[in-house]
Design an enzyme around this catalytic site. Structure first.
Site, mmCIF file in Angstrom:
data_model
loop_
_atom_site.group_PDB
_atom_site.id
_atom_site.type_symbol
_atom_site.label_atom_id
_atom_site.label_comp_id
_atom_site.label_asym_id
_atom_site.label_seq_id
_atom_site.Cartn_x
_atom_site.Cartn_y
_atom_site.Cartn_z
ATOM 1 N N ARG A 110 0.823 -1.206 0.000
ATOM 2 C CA ARG A 110 0.000 0.000 0.000
ATOM 3 C C ARG A 110 0.862 1.263 0.000
ATOM 4 N NH1 ARG A 110 -5.365 -0.940 0.999
ATOM 5 N NH2 ARG A 110 -5.922 -3.011 1.763
ATOM 6 N N CYS A 150 -1.311 -5.652 2.097
ATOM 7 C CA CYS A 150 -2.095 -6.482 3.004
ATOM 8 C C CYS A 150 -3.571 -6.088 2.994
ATOM 9 C CB CYS A 150 -1.542 -6.375 4.420
ATOM 10 S SG CYS A 150 -1.392 -4.687 5.009
ATOM 11 N N PRO A 203 -9.011 4.648 1.036
ATOM 12 C CA PRO A 203 -9.108 5.543 -0.122
ATOM 13 C C PRO A 203 -8.000 6.583 -0.109
ATOM 14 C CG PRO A 203 -10.786 6.067 1.511
ATOM 15 C CD PRO A 203 -10.159 4.779 1.938
#
Length: 216
Positions: A93, A117, A123
């Site tokens: 991420r 993960c 968002p």
């Protein structure tokens, strides 16, 4: 495993080596792009997200030299790409931090929608809100986030929700923008302070990290 059973009452002895914080490392590594030179990063945790970040830097054109298991010299002088590969950016991420760093230095960046993960939805609208406040435009095409700006200028951002990622990404994009940027309702985690300290060591002027208002 359904549970841990801990039976206390016994003395504890021994040494524990504390590794560097992952959440600081995955933002500091993209921040080396802003230096356009050599940075020595010590006490990096030996984990997949750090290795992926180093590989992304290498593919962008940085020269990576391993000094020890936890120390790397990163030379971003000759970075010649602003596009993070789809495969690597989907591995974690935190790949979205490359957007802020690439936008800050080159005025352009492209990263796939965050992977990593499965911790629920995260968002990036607050990240894009910050980039827009600095003068950038964004678009999402075929799962790729594009940000670009002809010129970045300091701006004022009040985050709708407190977000560590958006706070860090805004800091990365703002340090090379012309003028002063004010970020309000920011995250206050220790790794925000770590990133601010690193940026300041490179010559940035970041104040207020650890509070809910950061000035850059």
């Amino acid at each position: 495993m359904e549970k841990y059973v801990i039976r206390g009452g016994k003395p504890l002895v021994g040494d524990v080596n504390i590794g560097g914080a992952k959440n600081a490392a995955v933002a500091i590594l993209p921040a080396t792009i802003l230096a356009g030179g050599k940075c020595l990063i010590e006490n990096l945790p030996c984990i997949s997200d750090v290795m992926a970040s180093l590989q992304i830097l290498s593919e962008l054109g940085a020269n990576i030299r391993m000094v020890s298991r936890s120390t790397y010299e990163i030379d971003t002088t000759h970075i010649d790409s602003t596009e993070v590969s789809n495969e690597l950016s989907r591995q974690m991420r935190a790949s979205y931090y490359f957007l802020g760093a690439l936008l800050g230095r080159f005025g352009s960046g492209q990263v796939a929608m965050p992977g990593g993960c499965n911790l629920g939805p995260r968002p990036i609208d607050q990240h894009l809100k910050a980039f827009t406040a600095l003068g950038a435009q964004d678009s999402v095409e075929y799962g790729q986030i594009h940000v670009r700006a002809e010129h970045l200028s300091g701006g004022h951002v009040f985050f709708d929700t407190v977000s560590v990622g958006a706070t860090m990404n805004a800091m990365l994009a703002a340090v090379l923008a012309e003028g002063t940027t004010v970020l309000e309702n920011v995250a206050r985690e220790p790794h925000i302070v770590d990133l601010a300290n690193f940026l300041n060591m490179m010559g940035a002027d970041v104040h207020g990290a650890g509070t809910d208002v950061i000035k850059i």
